[in-house]
Scaffold this active site. Structure first.
Site, PDB file in Angstrom:
ATOM      1  N   SER A 299       0.990  -1.122  -0.006  1.00  0.00           N
ATOM      2  CA  SER A 299       0.025   0.050  -0.008  1.00  0.00           C
ATOM      3  C   SER A 299       0.944   1.271  -0.238  1.00  0.00           C
ATOM      4  O   SER A 299       1.919   1.301   0.681  1.00  0.00           O
ATOM      5  CB  SER A 299      -0.976  -0.064   1.349  1.00  0.00           C
ATOM      6  OG  SER A 299      -1.487   1.172   1.502  1.00  0.00           O
TER       7      SER A 299
ATOM      8  N   HIS B  36      -1.554  -1.399  -3.933  1.00  0.00           N
ATOM      9  CA  HIS B  36      -2.811  -1.164  -3.158  1.00  0.00           C
ATOM     10  C   HIS B  36      -3.084   0.081  -3.040  1.00  0.00           C
ATOM     11  O   HIS B  36      -2.207   0.849  -2.417  1.00  0.00           O
ATOM     12  CB  HIS B  36      -2.772  -2.203  -2.099  1.00  0.00           C
ATOM     13  CG  HIS B  36      -3.944  -2.300  -1.196  1.00  0.00           C
ATOM     14  ND1 HIS B  36      -5.072  -3.013  -1.370  1.00  0.00           N
ATOM     15  CD2 HIS B  36      -4.282  -1.269  -0.062  1.00  0.00           C
ATOM     16  CE1 HIS B  36      -5.839  -2.872  -0.360  1.00  0.00           C
ATOM     17  NE2 HIS B  36      -5.546  -1.781   0.292  1.00  0.00           N
TER      18      HIS B  36
ATOM     19  N   ASP C  52      -5.284   3.069  -1.252  1.00  0.00           N
ATOM     20  CA  ASP C  52      -6.054   3.174  -0.108  1.00  0.00           C
ATOM     21  C   ASP C  52      -6.732   4.549  -0.198  1.00  0.00           C
ATOM     22  O   ASP C  52      -6.404   5.783   0.254  1.00  0.00           O
ATOM     23  CB  ASP C  52      -5.433   3.185   1.411  1.00  0.00           C
ATOM     24  CG  ASP C  52      -5.194   1.601   1.638  1.00  0.00           C
ATOM     25  OD1 ASP C  52      -5.961   0.964   1.506  1.00  0.00           O
ATOM     26  OD2 ASP C  52      -3.849   1.357   1.742  1.00  0.00           O
TER      27      ASP C  52
ATOM     28  N   MET D 283      -9.552   6.993   0.922  1.00  0.00           N
ATOM     29  CA  MET D 283     -10.525   7.536   2.053  1.00  0.00           C
ATOM     30  C   MET D 283     -10.964   8.772   1.843  1.00  0.00           C
ATOM     31  O   MET D 283     -10.495   9.857   1.375  1.00  0.00           O
ATOM     32  CB  MET D 283      -9.578   7.637   3.300  1.00  0.00           C
ATOM     33  CG  MET D 283      -8.727   6.368   3.489  1.00  0.00           C
ATOM     34  SD  MET D 283      -7.821   6.338   5.027  1.00  0.00           S
ATOM     35  CE  MET D 283      -6.801   4.833   4.968  1.00  0.00           C
TER      36      MET D 283
ATOM     37  N   HIS E 107      -8.617   0.331  -3.020  1.00  0.00           N
ATOM     38  CA  HIS E 107      -9.501  -0.089  -1.996  1.00  0.00           C
ATOM     39  C   HIS E 107     -10.159   1.096  -1.523  1.00  0.00           C
ATOM     40  O   HIS E 107      -9.615   2.094  -0.952  1.00  0.00           O
ATOM     41  CB  HIS E 107      -8.526  -0.552  -0.918  1.00  0.00           C
ATOM     42  CG  HIS E 107      -9.080  -0.728   0.444  1.00  0.00           C
ATOM     43  ND1 HIS E 107      -8.685  -1.176   1.573  1.00  0.00           N
ATOM     44  CD2 HIS E 107     -10.487  -1.091   0.826  1.00  0.00           C
ATOM     45  CE1 HIS E 107      -9.343  -1.169   2.369  1.00  0.00           C
ATOM     46  NE2 HIS E 107     -10.490  -1.341   2.149  1.00  0.00           N
TER      47      HIS E 107
ATOM     48  N   MET F 179     -12.425   3.143   0.476  1.00  0.00           N
ATOM     49  CA  MET F 179     -13.168   3.275   1.874  1.00  0.00           C
ATOM     50  C   MET F 179     -13.842   4.819   1.963  1.00  0.00           C
ATOM     51  O   MET F 179     -13.272   5.803   2.380  1.00  0.00           O
ATOM     52  CB  MET F 179     -12.006   3.430   3.011  1.00  0.00           C
ATOM     53  CG  MET F 179     -11.272   2.031   3.343  1.00  0.00           C
ATOM     54  SD  MET F 179      -9.656   2.055   4.137  1.00  0.00           S
ATOM     55  CE  MET F 179      -8.788   2.441   2.355  1.00  0.00           C
TER      56      MET F 179
ATOM     57  N   MET G   7     -10.578  -7.398   6.427  1.00  0.00           N
ATOM     58  CA  MET G   7      -9.664  -5.901   7.125  1.00  0.00           C
ATOM     59  C   MET G   7      -9.223  -6.633   8.576  1.00  0.00           C
ATOM     60  O   MET G   7     -10.062  -7.323   9.262  1.00  0.00           O
ATOM     61  CB  MET G   7     -10.576  -4.935   7.811  1.00  0.00           C
ATOM     62  CG  MET G   7     -11.025  -3.994   6.419  1.00  0.00           C
ATOM     63  SD  MET G   7      -9.813  -3.316   5.363  1.00  0.00           S
ATOM     64  CE  MET G   7      -8.615  -2.645   6.765  1.00  0.00           C
TER      65      MET G   7
ATOM     66  N   ASP H 153      -5.696  -7.244   5.107  1.00  0.00           N
ATOM     67  CA  ASP H 153      -5.060  -5.951   5.220  1.00  0.00           C
ATOM     68  C   ASP H 153      -5.214  -5.176   6.573  1.00  0.00           C
ATOM     69  O   ASP H 153      -6.405  -4.978   7.233  1.00  0.00           O
ATOM     70  CB  ASP H 153      -6.162  -5.003   4.224  1.00  0.00           C
ATOM     71  CG  ASP H 153      -5.781  -3.642   4.199  1.00  0.00           C
ATOM     72  OD1 ASP H 153      -4.776  -3.196   4.343  1.00  0.00           O
ATOM     73  OD2 ASP H 153      -6.434  -2.738   3.328  1.00  0.00           O
TER      74      ASP H 153
END
Ligand code: DX5
Ligand code: ZN
Length: 215
Positions: free
Chosen positions: A8, A33, A35, A37, A66, A68, A137, A171
Site C-alpha cells: 500500500s 494497493h 487506499d 479514503m 481499496h 473506503m 480487514m 489488510d
C-alpha cells in the site's frame, strides 16, 4: 491459490512515490494497493483517481483501489479510467453491494469486497457469486500502523472453507511476523503498508517474500 504481496502506498511520503513505486515493483511487489479514503466512511481523506492516474505509467503492476468511501459506485468509472484493474469496496458503505459488484464486472474490472473487523463474515456469503476477491480487514480501516486483530483471521478461515479457490486478501498489521498466521488461516494476498516504510524496501520485500513462501 498463489500468494501475492500488495504494498500500500498509504504510509509513504507521497512526494517520493515516483521513486517508491518503481522500487516496489523491482523488489517483487505483485500488486499496488491504493487506499482511497473520503473523510466520511473513515475520518481521514487520502487521495483519489488523479494520483492513481499519475502513478499508472510508472509500473506494469496491476492496480487495486481499496475504496473506503460512501457511495463507492460513484467512483468506479474514475478509478477504472485511472488504470485500476480491480476495485474493492465495502458492503458497509452501500445498501447495494450485490448490484455494484455486478456493475464492476460488466465494466470489465475485477470486483472485490472488503469487510471491517466489526462486520460478520456472513455479510460476504450472498456476494461470493459476484465477486473476484474477498478482503478481510485485519484492523479498523482509516490508518496505517495498527496491530492486527487476531479474531479477524477466524473470518479468513470461514471464507476459505466456503471457497477453496477464492482469492482472500488481508489488510492491516501485516509484517513478516504476522503474515504466516494469516497465510495459515487461508489468506493468499497480503496488503503491507507501514512495515515497508520502517525498513529499506529491498530488505522489507525480501523478508515478506520469505515469510509468505512466495520468494
Ligand atoms: C487501512 C488501509 C491499509 C493500510 C495498512 O485503512 O486499508 O491498506 O495501508 O497499513 P498497515 O500495513 O500499516 O497496517
Ligand atoms: Zn487497504
Amino acid at each position: 491459490v498463489t500468494r501475492l504481496i500488495a504494498p500500500s502506498i498509504l504510509s509513504f511520503d507521497m512526494s517520493r512515490l515516483g521513486e517508491v513505486v518503481p522500487q516496489l515493483a523491482a523488489e517483487g511487489a505483485d500488486i499496488l494497493h491504493l487506499d482511497v479514503m473520503d473523510g466520511q466512511f473513515v475520518p481521514p481523506i487520502t487521495f483519489g483517481d488523479a494520483l492513481t492516474r499519475s502513478l499508472r505509467p510508472l509500473t506494469k503492476m496491476p492496480f487495486e483501489a481499496h475504496l473506503m468511501t460512501l457511495t463507492p459506485e460513484r467512483h468506479f468509472e474514475a478509478f477504472a479510467e485511472a488504470g485500476c484493474e480491480r476495485i474493492i469496496f465495502h458492503p458497509e458503505a452501500t445498501p447495494h453491494a450485490h448490484r455494484h459488484a455486478q456493475t464492476l464486472r460488466k465494466m470489465g474490472l475485477e470486483a472485490g469486497i472488503a469487510i471491517n473487523p466489526g462486520t460478520p463474515v456472513e455479510t460476504v456469503a450472498p456476494l461470493l457469486e459476484v465477486v473476484d476477491l474477498v478482503l478481510i480487514m485485519t484492523v479498523n480501516p482509516g490508518w496505517g500502523g495498527q496491530s492486527l486483530i487476531e479474531e479477524s483471521l477466524e473470518k479468513v478461515r470461514r471464507v476459505r472453507q466456503w471457497r477453496p479457490e477464492m482469492p482472500i486478501e488481508v489488510d492491516g498489521g501485516i509484517d513478516p511476523e504476522t503474515l504466516p498466521s494469516a497465510a495459515r488461516a487461508g489468506a493468499n494476498l497480503f496488503v503491507v503498508g507501514s512495515y515497508l516504510t520502517r525498513n529499506p524496501i529491498p530488505e522489507g520485500m525480501r523478508a515478506l517474500r520469505e515469510a509468505c513462501g512466495c520468494a
